[in-house]
Design a protein around this motif. Structure first.
Motif, PDB file in Angstrom:
ATOM      1  N   GLU A  30      43.998  -4.247 -24.002  1.00 17.06           N
ATOM      2  CA  GLU A  30      43.237  -2.875 -23.254  1.00 17.06           C
ATOM      3  C   GLU A  30      44.478  -3.183 -22.157  1.00 17.06           C
ATOM      4  OE1 GLU A  30      39.289  -4.386 -21.856  1.00 17.06           O
ATOM      5  OE2 GLU A  30      38.998  -3.959 -24.215  1.00 17.06           O
ATOM      6  N   TYR A  31      45.371  -2.367 -22.666  1.00 10.13           N
ATOM      7  CA  TYR A  31      46.899  -1.776 -22.073  1.00 10.13           C
ATOM      8  C   TYR A  31      46.002  -1.153 -20.427  1.00 10.13           C
ATOM      9  CZ  TYR A  31      48.601  -4.179 -25.906  1.00 10.13           C
ATOM     10  OH  TYR A  31      48.758  -5.191 -26.429  1.00 10.13           O
ATOM     11  N   ASP A  32      45.373  -0.240 -21.116  1.00  9.83           N
ATOM     12  CA  ASP A  32      45.624   0.823 -19.449  1.00  9.83           C
ATOM     13  C   ASP A  32      44.156  -0.129 -18.967  1.00  9.83           C
ATOM     14  OD1 ASP A  32      46.355   2.864 -20.110  1.00  9.83           O
ATOM     15  OD2 ASP A  32      44.050   4.141 -21.338  1.00  9.83           O
ATOM     16  N   LYS A  33      43.588  -0.776 -18.496  1.00  8.56           N
ATOM     17  CA  LYS A  33      42.763  -2.283 -18.356  1.00  8.56           C
ATOM     18  C   LYS A  33      43.718  -2.804 -17.470  1.00  8.56           C
ATOM     19  CE  LYS A  33      39.221  -5.518 -17.817  1.00  8.56           C
ATOM     20  NZ  LYS A  33      38.035  -6.463 -18.654  1.00  8.56           N
ATOM     21  N   ALA A  51      45.978  -1.280 -14.703  1.00  6.31           N
ATOM     22  CA  ALA A  51      44.776  -1.239 -13.463  1.00  6.31           C
ATOM     23  C   ALA A  51      45.112  -1.995 -12.926  1.00  6.31           C
ATOM     24  CB  ALA A  51      43.561  -0.625 -13.925  1.00  6.31           C
ATOM     25  N   GLU A 106      55.143  -1.277 -15.769  1.00  6.94           N
ATOM     26  CA  GLU A 106      55.957  -0.139 -16.574  1.00  6.94           C
ATOM     27  C   GLU A 106      56.096  -0.865 -17.665  1.00  6.94           C
ATOM     28  OE1 GLU A 106      53.960   2.394 -17.572  1.00  6.94           O
ATOM     29  OE2 GLU A 106      52.966   1.867 -14.865  1.00  6.94           O
TER      30      GLU A 106
END
Length: 141
Positions: free
Chosen positions: A35-38, A41, A60
């Motif tokens: 879960e790279y967006d999590k 964040a 990034e």
């Protein structure tokens, strides 16, 4: 300080412990689940990860490495303990400022085949904005 003030301080300390530990555990959950967006964040833009084999110098770059370039993606972190690291000088740095909160996680990295790849200790620095730094120590064997 009266009993009510003491109880409130204790509640704040417990809340800080719970929040910090939740961030640390959430980091491993995001990595293991892909879960790279999590994951992103949880990290500040200037995040740094010092690993035995390399240093990844911003959020990034780190997330891209985890998504695309790490040697083995189908692994899980078996976290055995999470500790709050308390400074020896009353949690203040040499300028008298309160530094980023420190946490240490211990565990094992386990491959898809169930074999332990290595044991690790990760030293986390947390700020109000997220994880600022992780320094990883490993023991193979």
């Amino acid at each position: 300080m009266d009993a009510q003030d003491s109880a409130e301080v204790g509640d704040e300390a417990n809340e800080a412990r719970t929040d910090g530990e939740a961030v640390v555990r959430g980091y491993y959950e995001a990595v293991d689940a892909g879960e790279y967006d999590k994951l992103a964040a949880l990290l500040v833009p200037e995040f740094v990860h010092d690993r035995p084999d390399r240093t990844l110098s911003d959020r990034e770059t780190f997330v891209s490495f985890m998504r695309e370039d790490r040697p083995e993606k189908d692994t899980r972190h078996d976290v055995t303990a999470v500790y709050r690291a308390v400074g020896g000088d009353g949690d203040r740095d040499e300028d008298g400022d309160v530094p980023a909160e420190g946490w240490v996680a211990r565990g094992r990295l386990v491959g898809a085949d169930g074999r332990v790849r290595f044991e690790f200790a990760d030293a986390f620095s947390l700020s109000a904005d997220g994880v600022t730094r992780i320094e990883t120590f490993v023991r193979e064997g």
